[in-house]
Write a protein that holds these residues in place. Sequence first.
Motif, PDB file in Angstrom:
ATOM      1  N   UNK A  44       0.813  -1.210   0.000  1.00  0.00           N
ATOM      2  CA  UNK A  44       0.000   0.000   0.000  1.00  0.00           C
ATOM      3  C   UNK A  44       0.853   1.269   0.000  1.00  0.00           C
ATOM      4  N   UNK A  45       1.994   1.235   0.626  1.00  0.00           N
ATOM      5  CA  UNK A  45       2.808   2.436   0.758  1.00  0.00           C
ATOM      6  C   UNK A  45       4.225   2.032   1.156  1.00  0.00           C
ATOM      7  N   UNK A  46       5.191   2.855   0.784  1.00  0.00           N
ATOM      8  CA  UNK A  46       6.553   2.598   1.265  1.00  0.00           C
ATOM      9  C   UNK A  46       6.621   2.784   2.771  1.00  0.00           C
ATOM     10  N   UNK A  47       5.864   3.735   3.285  1.00  0.00           N
ATOM     11  CA  UNK A  47       5.791   3.982   4.731  1.00  0.00           C
ATOM     12  C   UNK A  47       4.583   3.242   5.288  1.00  0.00           C
ATOM     13  N   UNK A  48       4.712   1.929   5.413  1.00  0.00           N
ATOM     14  CA  UNK A  48       3.602   1.083   5.847  1.00  0.00           C
ATOM     15  C   UNK A  48       3.948   0.472   7.194  1.00  0.00           C
ATOM     16  N   UNK A  49       3.195   0.850   8.203  1.00  0.00           N
ATOM     17  CA  UNK A  49       3.390   0.368   9.571  1.00  0.00           C
ATOM     18  C   UNK A  49       2.314  -0.667   9.892  1.00  0.00           C
ATOM     19  N   UNK A  50       2.721  -1.819  10.416  1.00  0.00           N
ATOM     20  CA  UNK A  50       1.737  -2.760  10.925  1.00  0.00           C
ATOM     21  C   UNK A  50       1.182  -2.222  12.239  1.00  0.00           C
ATOM     22  N   UNK A  51      -0.090  -2.444  12.458  1.00  0.00           N
ATOM     23  CA  UNK A  51      -0.743  -2.021  13.691  1.00  0.00           C
ATOM     24  C   UNK A  51      -0.179  -2.840  14.851  1.00  0.00           C
ATOM     25  N   UNK A  52       0.484  -2.163  15.779  1.00  0.00           N
ATOM     26  CA  UNK A  52       1.108  -2.876  16.894  1.00  0.00           C
ATOM     27  C   UNK A  52       0.080  -3.357  17.906  1.00  0.00           C
ATOM     28  N   UNK A  53      -1.065  -2.705  17.992  1.00  0.00           N
ATOM     29  CA  UNK A  53      -2.124  -3.186  18.894  1.00  0.00           C
ATOM     30  C   UNK A  53      -2.621  -4.557  18.433  1.00  0.00           C
ATOM     31  N   UNK A  54      -2.786  -4.728  17.124  1.00  0.00           N
ATOM     32  CA  UNK A  54      -3.182  -6.041  16.603  1.00  0.00           C
ATOM     33  C   UNK A  54      -2.099  -7.079  16.900  1.00  0.00           C
ATOM     34  N   UNK A  55      -0.860  -6.685  16.745  1.00  0.00           N
ATOM     35  CA  UNK A  55       0.246  -7.610  16.976  1.00  0.00           C
ATOM     36  C   UNK A  55       0.337  -8.001  18.450  1.00  0.00           C
ATOM     37  N   UNK A  56       0.159  -7.026  19.338  1.00  0.00           N
ATOM     38  CA  UNK A  56       0.164  -7.318  20.777  1.00  0.00           C
ATOM     39  C   UNK A  56      -0.956  -8.303  21.112  1.00  0.00           C
ATOM     40  N   UNK A  57      -2.134  -8.077  20.559  1.00  0.00           N
ATOM     41  CA  UNK A  57      -3.270  -8.981  20.790  1.00  0.00           C
ATOM     42  C   UNK A  57      -2.918 -10.404  20.348  1.00  0.00           C
ATOM     43  N   UNK A  58      -2.302 -10.536  19.175  1.00  0.00           N
ATOM     44  CA  UNK A  58      -1.949 -11.863  18.674  1.00  0.00           C
ATOM     45  C   UNK A  58      -0.863 -12.513  19.530  1.00  0.00           C
ATOM     46  N   UNK A  59       0.098 -11.725  19.995  1.00  0.00           N
ATOM     47  CA  UNK A  59       1.141 -12.269  20.871  1.00  0.00           C
ATOM     48  C   UNK A  59       0.549 -12.725  22.199  1.00  0.00           C
ATOM     49  N   UNK A  60      -0.447 -11.994  22.681  1.00  0.00           N
ATOM     50  CA  UNK A  60      -1.087 -12.358  23.945  1.00  0.00           C
ATOM     51  C   UNK A  60      -1.726 -13.753  23.857  1.00  0.00           C
ATOM     52  N   UNK A  61      -2.264 -14.091  22.691  1.00  0.00           N
ATOM     53  CA  UNK A  61      -2.851 -15.423  22.507  1.00  0.00           C
ATOM     54  C   UNK A  61      -1.804 -16.510  22.721  1.00  0.00           C
ATOM     55  N   UNK A  62      -0.583 -16.259  22.248  1.00  0.00           N
ATOM     56  CA  UNK A  62       0.495 -17.220  22.481  1.00  0.00           C
ATOM     57  C   UNK A  62       0.958 -17.166  23.927  1.00  0.00           C
ATOM     58  N   UNK A  63       1.008 -15.984  24.511  1.00  0.00           N
ATOM     59  CA  UNK A  63       1.449 -15.829  25.896  1.00  0.00           C
ATOM     60  C   UNK A  63       0.540 -16.581  26.863  1.00  0.00           C
ATOM     61  N   UNK A  64      -0.714 -16.767  26.491  1.00  0.00           N
ATOM     62  CA  UNK A  64      -1.658 -17.480  27.359  1.00  0.00           C
ATOM     63  C   UNK A  64      -1.519 -18.994  27.291  1.00  0.00           C
ATOM     64  N   UNK A  65      -0.688 -19.475  26.395  1.00  0.00           N
ATOM     65  CA  UNK A  65      -0.457 -20.923  26.285  1.00  0.00           C
ATOM     66  C   UNK A  65       0.524 -21.380  27.362  1.00  0.00           C
ATOM     67  N   UNK A  66       0.510 -22.658  27.614  1.00  0.00           N
ATOM     68  CA  UNK A  66       1.461 -23.253  28.546  1.00  0.00           C
ATOM     69  C   UNK A  66       2.749 -23.586  27.794  1.00  0.00           C
ATOM     70  N   UNK A  67       3.832 -23.692  28.525  1.00  0.00           N
ATOM     71  CA  UNK A  67       5.088 -24.139  27.949  1.00  0.00           C
ATOM     72  C   UNK A  67       5.839 -23.055  27.189  1.00  0.00           C
ATOM     73  N   UNK A  68       6.661 -23.518  26.261  1.00  0.00           N
ATOM     74  CA  UNK A  68       7.559 -22.632  25.532  1.00  0.00           C
ATOM     75  C   UNK A  68       6.814 -21.585  24.700  1.00  0.00           C
TER      76      UNK A  68
END
Length: 143
Positions: A44-68
């Motif tokens: 879409x643009x050379x200056x294209x930033x991924x939404x970090x709030x979406x990324x944090x939400x997705x990381x949280x799903x992994x953080x809620x798992x057990x183990x590694x």
Amino acid sequence: MASTGQAVCFKIEARRSKEAFQSFVGKLTPSPVVSDRYAVYNDVSEDHQYCLAHLIRDCRKYAERKGLDGEIGLDLENEIQEACRVHRRYRRDEISLKSRNHRLRYSRKRLENSLIDGLASGSNDLGNFCENILDHFDKLWVF
């Protein structure tokens, strides 16, 4: 949805496609664009930033798992949140651009290492997630 500092515009389309997106936004200005990680937006643009709030939400799903996966997910979530805190402090004039860049350089390295850990040692699901983020890593740091 598209927004600026002064306006927000919504349009409902039958499909979430590249054509639908282009008919909605037309030719974009050179301003940075922030989006989720849907592939339609990748060019879409050379200056294209991924939404970090979406990324944090997705990381949280992994953080809620057990183990590694949970450990790596928590590291990923915490590092992205820290990068957001650093940038927020810069925008509030609490730290200088030089200080922001210095701190983000270390955040960037720690995040990259955690993504490599997830790719190498996590479940297939986490590994695929980390690989995708690593493939587009520069889109996390446009600010």
